[in-house]
Design an enzyme around this catalytic site. Structure first.
Site, PDB file in Angstrom:
ATOM      1  CE1 TYR A 165      -3.661   2.514   0.473  1.00 42.19           C
ATOM      2  CE2 TYR A 165      -2.489   3.273   2.413  1.00 42.19           C
ATOM      3  CZ  TYR A 165      -3.493   3.442   1.473  1.00 42.19           C
ATOM      4  OH  TYR A 165      -4.314   4.546   1.539  1.00 42.19           O
ATOM      5  CG  ASP A 267       5.634   4.415   0.822  1.00 39.56           C
ATOM      6  OD1 ASP A 267       5.855   5.120   1.830  1.00 39.56           O
ATOM      7  OD2 ASP A 267       4.496   4.035   0.482  1.00 39.56           O
ATOM      8  CE  LYS A 295       1.002   5.722   7.664  1.00 35.94           C
ATOM      9  NZ  LYS A 295      -0.310   5.376   8.088  1.00 35.94           N
TER      10      LYS A 295
HETATM   11  C1  LIG Z   1       3.524   2.700   3.278  1.00 35.28           C
HETATM   12  C2  LIG Z   1       2.464   3.749   3.149  1.00 35.28           C
HETATM   13  N1  LIG Z   1       2.557   4.661   2.163  1.00 35.28           N
HETATM   14  C3  LIG Z   1       1.645   5.628   1.998  1.00 35.28           C
HETATM   15  C4  LIG Z   1       0.573   5.724   2.864  1.00 35.28           C
HETATM   16  C5  LIG Z   1      -0.431   6.817   2.693  1.00 35.28           C
HETATM   17  O1  LIG Z   1      -0.300   7.742   3.707  1.00 35.28           O
HETATM   18  P1  LIG Z   1      -1.519   8.709   4.060  1.00 35.28           P
HETATM   19  O2  LIG Z   1      -2.544   7.875   4.735  1.00 35.28           O
HETATM   20  O3  LIG Z   1      -0.893   9.740   4.968  1.00 35.28           O
HETATM   21  O4  LIG Z   1      -2.008   9.289   2.788  1.00 35.28           O
HETATM   22  C6  LIG Z   1       0.442   4.814   3.912  1.00 35.28           C
HETATM   23  C7  LIG Z   1      -0.690   4.893   4.843  1.00 35.28           C
HETATM   24  O5  LIG Z   1      -0.935   4.046   5.660  1.00 35.28           O
HETATM   25  C8  LIG Z   1       1.405   3.786   4.047  1.00 35.28           C
HETATM   26  O6  LIG Z   1       1.309   2.877   5.012  1.00 35.28           O
END
Ligand SMILES: Cc1ncc(COP(=O)(O)O)c(C=O)c1O
Length: 457
Positions: A165, A267, A295
């Site tokens: 994700y 990421d 985060k």
């Molecule tokens: C690995 C990863 N990338 C991107 C995101 C997206 O972040 P956001 O919820 O702040 O848009 C998340 C969200 O859980 C994530 O776990």
């Protein structure tokens, strides 16, 4: 390969889940009342679909230190961490002071304020990437990364890892939480749309490879010479429990991607600042071309960031890629991030994470041993999870083989025993903060023991 799952009779598990759900509901009448009111004005009664918990939504009143309180007045040790945000804990004095001063001095100008430089300097030092920009969420950060990879290479396709994700924009909502029958042949996975509203024309531009399989990356780039802009990946998969990279995997992936003239984006929305002071990039010593953060970076305020090499970020500097957003680098976020990075997430915090994690892992492993559970614990930095399979999990397809009822049952025992874990079953992990103490770790282990006894008896 199918993983060997925990061999507890599932009929017994269902009975224990029903008992715990009844206890859960009896404990939170005020949450239930608020939920009945909320559904009349908030779609689904929540502010994000992943706030829905089973058997009922838990409404939170506040938090301080390592603890949070729900609207019924029940206190929890918070190991949910707001889906991996609260590395600083709640209402940390340094963050409160920084935010309070900023609020009193104006919070938004859509012009840069000095804290942004301090935050960028700190991130550059931690991640070894010289140039940074800010965004407002992890989704925006990975979206910028995908755009930049395409702009930099002039190529249309991107690659991502099956089951990973990266937020909810079109390019990455591909083969995320899809069931096995939608994933296609293991040797050449399909690009399965994940969720509604995403046309196949978009998802076809995103090609899929399994995690921990360098040959698959090589084969994919071989099938599309000169067509793939880059690979976006979590260096440690953190939306499938926790799946760690096999030795040499990240280095080999980088080599294959670079040989193909493409870019590698890590990421680190979940891993950055939690698995170590410089994320997985530092922990594994493999530098990508782009790092995405969000985060924990914002100290509890919504945030996002991307960092890149001089070459990549030259496309932002020279304006061939417009990295934009009204709230980018918002002074309130930058004040909170500055305090989080420079005053809270210091070496002491990472030493605390290591100590508490080791305490939890050894406690859980002793219970697993005593109860003879075919289960194992995976933990790194401030994060960890119990994986309900006898064998280590290497990729998303193996993860899919795990019976989610174990995680749900464990979640209920933790919740009813005063520890708040992320609710989404086997996908999520615990999260420590700089304000957790030994007794918080011990409560978590004690609840796990009650759970293990209940399902084994
Ligand atoms: C690995 C990863 N990338 C991107 C995101 C997206 O972040 P956001 O919820 O702040 O848009 C998340 C969200 O859980 C994530 O776990």
């Amino acid at each position: 390969m199918a993983v060997r799952t925990t061999s507890i009779p599932t009929a017994r598990l269902d009975v224990v889940i029903a008992e715990q759900e009844a206890i859960f509901l009896a404990r939170q009448p005020r949450s239930a009342e608020l939920q009945r009111r909320a559904v009349r004005s908030l779609a689904g009664g929540v502010t994000s679909s992943w706030q829905i918990t089973r058997p009922g939504v838990v409404w939170i009143r506040g938090g301080r230190g390592s603890r949070i309180w729900d609207v019924d007045g029940t206190e929890y040790v918070d190991l949910h961490g707001g889906y991996g945000v609260n590395a600083v804990g709640h209402a940390h004095p340094a963050v409160v002071r920084a935010v309070r001063e900023r609020v009193a001095n104006g919070t938004h100008f859509a012009q840069p304020a000095e804290d942004a430089v301090v935050v960028a300097e700190d991130l550059a030092r931690r991640f070894g990437l010289p140039l940074w920009r800010f965004a407002n969420s992890g989704t925006e950060a990975t979206m910028d990364a995908v755009h930049l990879m395409r702009e930099f290479t002039g190529r249309r396709l991107i690659a991502k890892i099956e089951g990973a994700y990266h937020g909810h924009h079109d390019s990455v909502m591909v083969s995320v939480y899809n069931p096995l029958e939608e994933l296609g042949p293991v040797g050449q996975p399909w690009s399965a749309p994940s969720g509604a509203g995403i046309p196949k024309e978009f998802t076809d531009l995103t090609r899929i490879v399994p995690y921990n399989d360098v040959d698959a990356v090589e084969r994919l780039f071989g099938r599309h010479p000169g067509e793939i802009a880059g690979l976006i990946m979590e260096p440690v998969m953190m939306n499938a429990g926790i799946i760690t990279p096999e030795p040499g995997y990240l280095e080999a992936v980088r080599e294959v991607v670079h040989t193909a003239g493409a870019l590698l984006a890590f990421d680190e929305v979940k891993t950055g600042l939690t698995v170590g002071p410089s994320g997985a990039t530092g922990a594994y010593g493999v530098s990508p071309d782009i790092v995405c953060l969000a985060k924990a970076m914002g100290g509890g305020v919504s945030c996002g960031a991307i960092g890149g090499t001089e070459d990549v970020m030259a496309h932002v500097v020279e304006g061939s890629y417009d990295q934009v957003g009204t709230f980018n680098g918002n002074p309130l976020v930058m004040a909170a991030a500055r305090a989080a990075l420079t005053e809270v997430l210091t070496d002491d915090a990472y030493r605390r994470f290591d100590h508490l994690r080791d305490r939890i892992v050894s406690g859980l492993e002793a219970v697993v041993e005593r109860q003879g559970l075919a289960t194992h614990v995976v933990a790194i930095g401030a994060k960890g999870c119990v994986t309900f399979s006898a064998d280590p999990v290497r990729n998303y397809r193996e993860f899919l083989g795990i019976d989610d009822r174990f995680s749900h049952c464990h979640w209920l025992f933790q919740h009813n025993g005063g520890v708040f874990l992320p609710p989404w079953g086997k996908a999520e992990q615990w999260m420590l903060s700089a304000q957790h103490e030994d007794e918080d770790a011990d409560r978590f282990v004690a609840n796990f023991e009650r759970f293990a006894r209940a399902i084994s008896s």
